[in-house]
Design an enzyme around this catalytic site. Structure first.
Site, mmCIF file in Angstrom:
data_model
loop_
_atom_site.group_PDB
_atom_site.id
_atom_site.type_symbol
_atom_site.label_atom_id
_atom_site.label_comp_id
_atom_site.label_asym_id
_atom_site.label_seq_id
_atom_site.Cartn_x
_atom_site.Cartn_y
_atom_site.Cartn_z
ATOM 1 N N ASP A 80 3.647 9.200 14.335
ATOM 2 C CA ASP A 80 3.115 8.246 13.367
ATOM 3 C C ASP A 80 3.284 8.823 11.963
ATOM 4 O O ASP A 80 2.381 9.426 11.396
ATOM 5 C CB ASP A 80 1.643 7.979 13.680
ATOM 6 C CG ASP A 80 1.068 6.826 12.868
ATOM 7 O OD1 ASP A 80 1.642 6.499 11.817
ATOM 8 O OD2 ASP A 80 0.040 6.270 13.284
ATOM 9 N N GLY A 108 -0.373 10.005 11.695
ATOM 10 C CA GLY A 108 -1.307 9.042 11.140
ATOM 11 C C GLY A 108 -1.406 9.198 9.632
ATOM 12 O O GLY A 108 -0.777 10.055 9.012
ATOM 13 N N GLU A 151 3.773 8.260 8.140
ATOM 14 C CA GLU A 151 3.528 7.256 7.111
ATOM 15 C C GLU A 151 3.752 7.847 5.713
ATOM 16 O O GLU A 151 2.817 8.337 5.114
ATOM 17 C CB GLU A 151 2.115 6.702 7.262
ATOM 18 C CG GLU A 151 1.852 6.127 8.660
ATOM 19 C CD GLU A 151 0.431 5.607 8.824
ATOM 20 O OE1 GLU A 151 -0.204 5.205 7.816
ATOM 21 O OE2 GLU A 151 -0.062 5.613 9.951
ATOM 22 N N ASP A 196 4.076 9.942 20.695
ATOM 23 C CA ASP A 196 4.255 8.959 19.637
ATOM 24 C C ASP A 196 4.181 9.689 18.300
ATOM 25 O O ASP A 196 3.300 10.537 18.089
ATOM 26 C CB ASP A 196 3.150 7.898 19.711
ATOM 27 C CG ASP A 196 3.217 6.916 18.552
ATOM 28 O OD1 ASP A 196 4.055 5.999 18.617
ATOM 29 O OD2 ASP A 196 2.432 7.064 17.598
ATOM 30 N N TYR A 216 -0.293 -5.002 9.893
ATOM 31 C CA TYR A 216 -1.655 -5.210 9.400
ATOM 32 C C TYR A 216 -1.815 -4.358 8.151
ATOM 33 O O TYR A 216 -0.929 -3.576 7.792
ATOM 34 C CB TYR A 216 -2.700 -4.857 10.460
ATOM 35 C CG TYR A 216 -2.394 -3.623 11.284
ATOM 36 C CD1 TYR A 216 -2.523 -2.345 10.739
ATOM 37 C CD2 TYR A 216 -1.981 -3.729 12.611
ATOM 38 C CE1 TYR A 216 -2.241 -1.212 11.487
ATOM 39 C CE2 TYR A 216 -1.694 -2.608 13.360
ATOM 40 C CZ TYR A 216 -1.833 -1.348 12.804
ATOM 41 O OH TYR A 216 -1.549 -0.218 13.547
#
Length: 625
Positions: free
Chosen positions: A397, A357, A399, A395, A467
């Protein structure tokens, strides 16, 4: 501006804020969850209680009860009791002491308003959350309409027999059960699907319709007697509708679609959102997967994100998915245990543990220096014997690989592919392996920085974060929809829209059915705006509940209703605030587009932004069916 807009989900992940808001307790916790009803002060037919709702603002309301002495002698005290459906609750009250236990609420007079002469009345009120209406009202142990019955001490009904399912189709099931018993007689039965009431019937059979093909459901039945007392629930029966299909390892078969939502572990604090809410909102029956966010990536390994929320928090019966409280000595508590209970009710749902995240992506650079060791650490954590049955895969994530997010990564274009290859090798063919990925399709942007096509062969799918393209981190604007489906005249940045992102992944060689379209269950907004249409200037971020510039859909739908759409996304101007967000209508249009592109489905961030009846989840489900 050559990179995708910076903060994604920033306010959702403030650990300090989560710790502070954990100190804010709901009304029921402050006043005492369990409160015995006062003994009746007068005969059963000597008083009535009448409910009204003077105000309703969508996500909440003002409720009032008027208590009237209809007898011939004075009443010295009164107690009003009622039930609300799950998702509706009292938050503050006046002119009475109101306490709650689960879905049952009790109001008692204060010292100055308990005495009522014959014919006199008193009104008390409260503010509430949710949309439900009260049922089963009793005043001083009797029916609120003055018809009598229901004195304290009357026996509640027994549990009905466990329902038997028959005539199962793609969209319906017939349920039949044996009668409950009661000393006053059984009046009717509530049929519950996944713990939420779907029907009330006087008979011993009910046909539930409007279901989803190839989906698991769980049903129980509760009896109500002539005094409006409810007894214990029957045993549960699990039913899987016909049709649909699952290709193993969580892969939908051709023709079906992934419908996945993020559950944020810190939501159990200030947001007071729990796994049970996925059930009571009706969303559990409309999804296929849950991404549990987040585990940490640190020291080259996967690590626990929030031990208390993940597996230690003790759940009370009214908070629990199945209505059973945790005990102090049970081996697993917290969200993990609640997810286990959810999967028991909905065996079709797959749960994936997401690591990284926005805040915790800085650890990937070190981790991918030894992909095999990193994969081993993640496997050991996900498959820990305490919760191995809860999770169906992993998963990642990150970034962003070989690009800049909260920090900049220089691992190279092959690092992401090497990581996913190691994960598949360790987790095997039957576990789900996915990743949340950028939607920056600008020339030379984040998609171009990494070999996503090379990684695709090892993955079930990509969660394309379509988004947060635009937001009030650009404090002066221009105002723009944060999740545009397509480009439009005046868009602030080339390549910042869903259609171009999906097209670039396809052009790179990622199969369309391994791409999921992302939906945000929130809006982003500015203040100091004078122009209704997008492209206006601003003075800064609009105020939000948890942080500036961001607000849940469930709030915006009533506080700042949509005034227009652009590029497939809604926007709204109210006062000097300007917001953009998705509505059920724009979500439906985006799902139609996703189907036309042959995408594997859709996902959303995150459950708690939706309404208590799951409007946006419903739009995703309907749009992809």
């Amino acid at each position: 501006m050559s990179t995708q807009a910076p903060p994604r989900r920033t306010g959702f992940r403030s650990r300090a804020a989560a710790g502070l808001t954990a100190l804010v307790l709901p009304l029921a916790a402050l006043t005492g969850l369990a409160s015995a009803a006062a003994a009746p002060a007068q005969a059963a037919d000597s008083a009535t209680a009448t409910y009204s709702k003077p105000q309703d603002w969508g996500t909440g309301f003002e409720g009032k009860w008027t208590v009237k002495n209809t007898g011939t002698t004075a009443i010295s005290s009164w107690t009003v009791e009622w039930d609300y459906p799950a998702g509706t609750a009292v938050t503050s009250a006046w002119d009475a002491t109101v306490t709650g236990s689960g879905n049952h609420w009790t109001a008692k007079n204060l010292g100055w308003n308990g005495s009522l002469a014959p014919g006199a009345s008193i009104t008390f009120g409260y503010n509430g959350s949710g949309t439900g209406a009260p049922t089963g009202c009793k005043i001083n142990g009797a029916s609120c309409d003055g018809s009598g019955g229901g004195q304290p001490g009357d026996a509640a009904p027994s549990a009905p027999g466990t329902p038997v399912a028959s005539a199962v189709t793609d969209t319906s099931v017939k349920l039949t059960w044996t009668a409950a018993t009661d000393d006053k007689g059984v009046k009717n039965y509530d049929v519950l699907r996944g713990g939420a009431k779907v029907a009330t019937t006087t008979g011993l059979t009910y046909t539930d319709t409007g279901l989803t093909a190839g989906t698991d459901y769980s049903y129980t039945v509760v009896a109500r007697d002539t005094a409006d007392q409810t007894g214990p629930a029957s045993g549960a029966v699990s039913v899987r509708t016909t049709g649909g299909g699952d290709g193993g390892g969580g892969n939908p078969q051709p023709g079906s679609a992934v419908k996945m939502g993020y559950f944020a572990n810190w939501g159990v604090y200030g947001r007071n959102y729990h796994v049970k809410n996925i059930v009571t909102s009706g969303s559990a029956a409309k999804i296929t997967h849950i991404n549990y966010a987040f585990g940490n990536v640190t020291g080259g390994k996967c690590a626990i994100g929030d031990a208390y929320a993940d597996y230690d928090k003790a759940y009370t019966a009214d908070q629990a998915v199945d209505g059973v409280a945790d005990t102090w000595d049970q081996p697993l508590r917290g969200n993990f245990n609640q997810l286990r209970k959810l999967k028991k009710l909905y065996p079709n749902i797959k749960v994936i543990w997401s690591f990284g995240g926005w805040t915790w992506s800085g650890g990937f650079g070190q981790a991918v220096q030894n992909p095999a060791a990193f994969a081993q650490s993640c496997y050991d954590l996900v498959e820990d014997p305490r919760w191995a049955d809860v999770f169906d895969g992993i998963d990642l994530d990150w970034e962003y690989p070989n690009a800049c997010g909260l920090s900049c990564d220089t691992s190279g274009p092959a690092a992401f592919k090497n990581m996913m290859q190691a994960m598949r090798a360790k987790f095997g063919a039957n576990n789900i392996v996915t990743a949340a990925v950028t939607a920056d399709a600008s020339t030379g942007g984040k998609i171009d920085a990494t070999d996503y096509a090379g990684a695709a062969q090892y993955m079930n799918w990509f969660n394309v974060m379509t988004y947060d393209f635009f937001g009030a981190w650009d404090a002066k604007g221009p105002t723009a929809p944060h999740s545009p489906l397509t480009s439009y005249s005046g868009i602030p940045q080339q390549g910042f829209n869903s259609a171009e992102a999906i097209a670039k992944f396809k052009a790179q060689g990622v199969p369309a059915n391994k791409l999921l379209l992302g939906i945000g269950f929130y809006g982003r907004g500015w203040t100091g705006v004078t122009q209704d249409a997008p492209g206006g200037t601003a003075t800064g971020p609009a105020q939000g509940t948890y942080e500036q510039g961001i607000e849940d859909y469930k709030v915006l739908k009533t506080s700042c209703p949509s005034t227009g759409t652009i590029a497939g996304t809604a926007y709204a101007k109210c006062g000097t605030n300007w917001w953009s967000y998705d509505t059920p209508a724009t979500v439906g249009s985006k799902m139609s587009w996703a189907k036309s592109q042959g995408l594997g489905g859709a996902f959303f961030w995150e459950f708690s932004g939706d309404t208590t009846n799951g409007e946006l989840v419903g739009a995703i489900n309907s749009g992809l069916n």
